[in-house]
Enzyme design. Structure first.
Site, PDB file in Angstrom:
ATOM      1  N   THR A 130       0.812  -1.217   0.000  1.00 12.96           N
ATOM      2  CA  THR A 130       0.000   0.000   0.000  1.00 12.96           C
ATOM      3  C   THR A 130       0.846   1.269   0.000  1.00 12.96           C
ATOM      4  OG1 THR A 130      -1.711  -1.188   1.209  1.00 12.96           O
ATOM      5  CG2 THR A 130      -1.853   1.207   1.208  1.00 12.96           C
ATOM      6  N   SER A 136      -5.622  -0.321  -2.901  1.00 16.55           N
ATOM      7  CA  SER A 136      -5.870  -1.584  -3.583  1.00 16.55           C
ATOM      8  C   SER A 136      -5.403  -1.548  -5.039  1.00 16.55           C
ATOM      9  CB  SER A 136      -7.361  -1.928  -3.531  1.00 16.55           C
ATOM     10  OG  SER A 136      -7.786  -2.094  -2.201  1.00 16.55           O
ATOM     11  N   GLU A 246      -3.590 -15.270   2.411  1.00 19.63           N
ATOM     12  CA  GLU A 246      -3.705 -14.100   3.292  1.00 19.63           C
ATOM     13  C   GLU A 246      -5.160 -13.859   3.679  1.00 19.63           C
ATOM     14  OE1 GLU A 246      -2.731  -9.278   3.297  1.00 19.63           O
ATOM     15  OE2 GLU A 246      -2.140 -10.520   1.579  1.00 19.63           O
TER      16      GLU A 246
END
Length: 384
Positions: A130, A136, A246
């Protein structure tokens, strides 16, 4: 039950007993102070390493336990059930995300160098995707790495990085071909002791107060060419390959956290009295708890299904998105309902349910927001 399932259950029981003893002795007595201080000591990771709790499902040749994938997930679930979400988040990054990146993509030289140090806690790790202006949108990142001889020169910044201020090694996503969009992203194993790396002030958050969340800066940082993880330009593909695990980890945390909140609430409403009876005797309370238990069990069933698919290497990106969306949205709804049943006491720091409430909020944001999850699911359904 198959012999394999019986063996996994026996292994889980053994590790769970060890994990609960460790938490009771080494973490729970200090955790509230760490949360108040907005800081978890770096020594915690050395202690976890000595206890054999880091990288449990990595191969023995790297100093790990070579346990099943289920054990790694169980540790996160128990941490969250006990209200240790800050610790679970850092653990998820280090043991459940970075370690598999190395194992699945790294060279033998990279694995031999980093994994044993990660297993002992000597090295703490982070994953840096990020950026201040690219959350995103991985393809929109600005951090870049320019090849110069047998090195890369890394420039840019990252934000909201778990373990970022304390990490000794960080997997950094950077553009090696700025004109290629997502196909121009590469991954690097960045040693934070090298010149050119710095961090900002630790980021204070609504919840997960003792979780180390940092802002990272790379200024003409010279990193060796062998720090490249995998092939140049395949970083985005690697991210997509590893994201399902994740997101599965986020779902495990959500279910553990929701179970912990429910346990606290059941204990409270069976003791707290109002209008001559316990709060648990009111129909509204009973119906709310019944709804919570039912939604939790549905998410547990979905998790079990996808854990099984993951173990067979069959869990898709869409599967992981559905699981994360369902589990984390359930978590938020459930801790909200639980806190409501505590009344005014639930809004005080004195009662742990308030921390459960705060800590849960980020779960529908990191590792892909609920909105991104819905988009991923829709693309899987519609083919675009």
């Amino acid at each position: 039950m198959s012999d394999n399932n019986a063996a996994i259950n026996e292994e889980l029981t053994m590790f769970k007993d060890m994990v609960l003893r460790f938490m009771d002795q080494e973490i729970l007595p200090h955790y509230s102070k760490w949360e108040d201080d907005h800081h978890m000591p770096r020594e915690v990771w050395h202690t976890m390493g000595r206890a054999g709790m880091l990288l449990v499902d990595m191969p023995e040749k790297y100093g790990a336990a070579d346990a099943s994938f289920d054990v790694c997930q169980m540790i996160q679930e128990e941490m969250c059930r006990l209200g240790l979400h800050s610790l679970a988040t850092g653990y998820n990054i280090h043991a459940n995300i970075v370690a598999p990146y190395l194992l699945n993509i790294g060279t033998e030289e990279q694995k031999d160098y980093w994994l044993p140090k990660m297993a002992t806690g000597e090295v703490l790790t982070a994953l840096a995707m990020t950026e201040p202006n690219a959350g995103s949108d991985v393809a929109g990142m600005k951090t870049n790495a320019v090849k110069e001889g047998d090195s890369y020169i890394l420039n840019g910044s990252k934000v909201f990085i778990t373990n970022g201020n304390q990490a000794n090694m960080i997997i950094v996503c950077a553009k090696t071909d700025p004109k290629a969009g997502a196909k121009g992203v590469s991954l690097f194993l960045v040693d934070t002791s090298l010149p050119g790396f710095s961090t900002g002030k630790p980021i204070h958050k609504i919840g997960q107060h003792s979780s180390d969340t940092g802002e990272l800066f790379f200024e003409n940082m010279k990193i060796p060419a062998n720090a490249l993880l995998g092939e140049e330009g395949r970083g985005f593909a690697y991210l997509m390959q590893e994201l399902p695990r994740e997101r599965l980890g986020c779902a495990v945390q959500a279910i553990g956290h929701a179970q912990g909140a429910l346990d606290l609430t059941i204990d409270y409403v069976t003791q707290r009295k109002a209008f001559g009876q316990t709060v648990g005797q009111f129909q509204n309370t009973r119906f709310k708890l019944a709804e919570c238990q039912t939604e939790l069990e549905m998410c547990k069933a979905l998790l079990e299904k996808h854990m099984d698919k993951f173990s067979r290497d069959e869990m898709t990106v869409t599967d992981a998105a559905m699981l994360k969306l369902a589990a984390t949205e359930m978590q938020l709804k459930m801790v909200n309902e639980c806190l409501q049943l505590f009344g005014g006491y639930g809004y005080t720091d004195e009662y742990p349910i308030s921390r459960f409430y705060r800590d849960a909020r980020v779960q529908t944001i990191y590792a892909g927001s609920s909105e991104i999850m819905k988009e991923v699911i829709a693309r899987g359904m519609l083919g675009r």
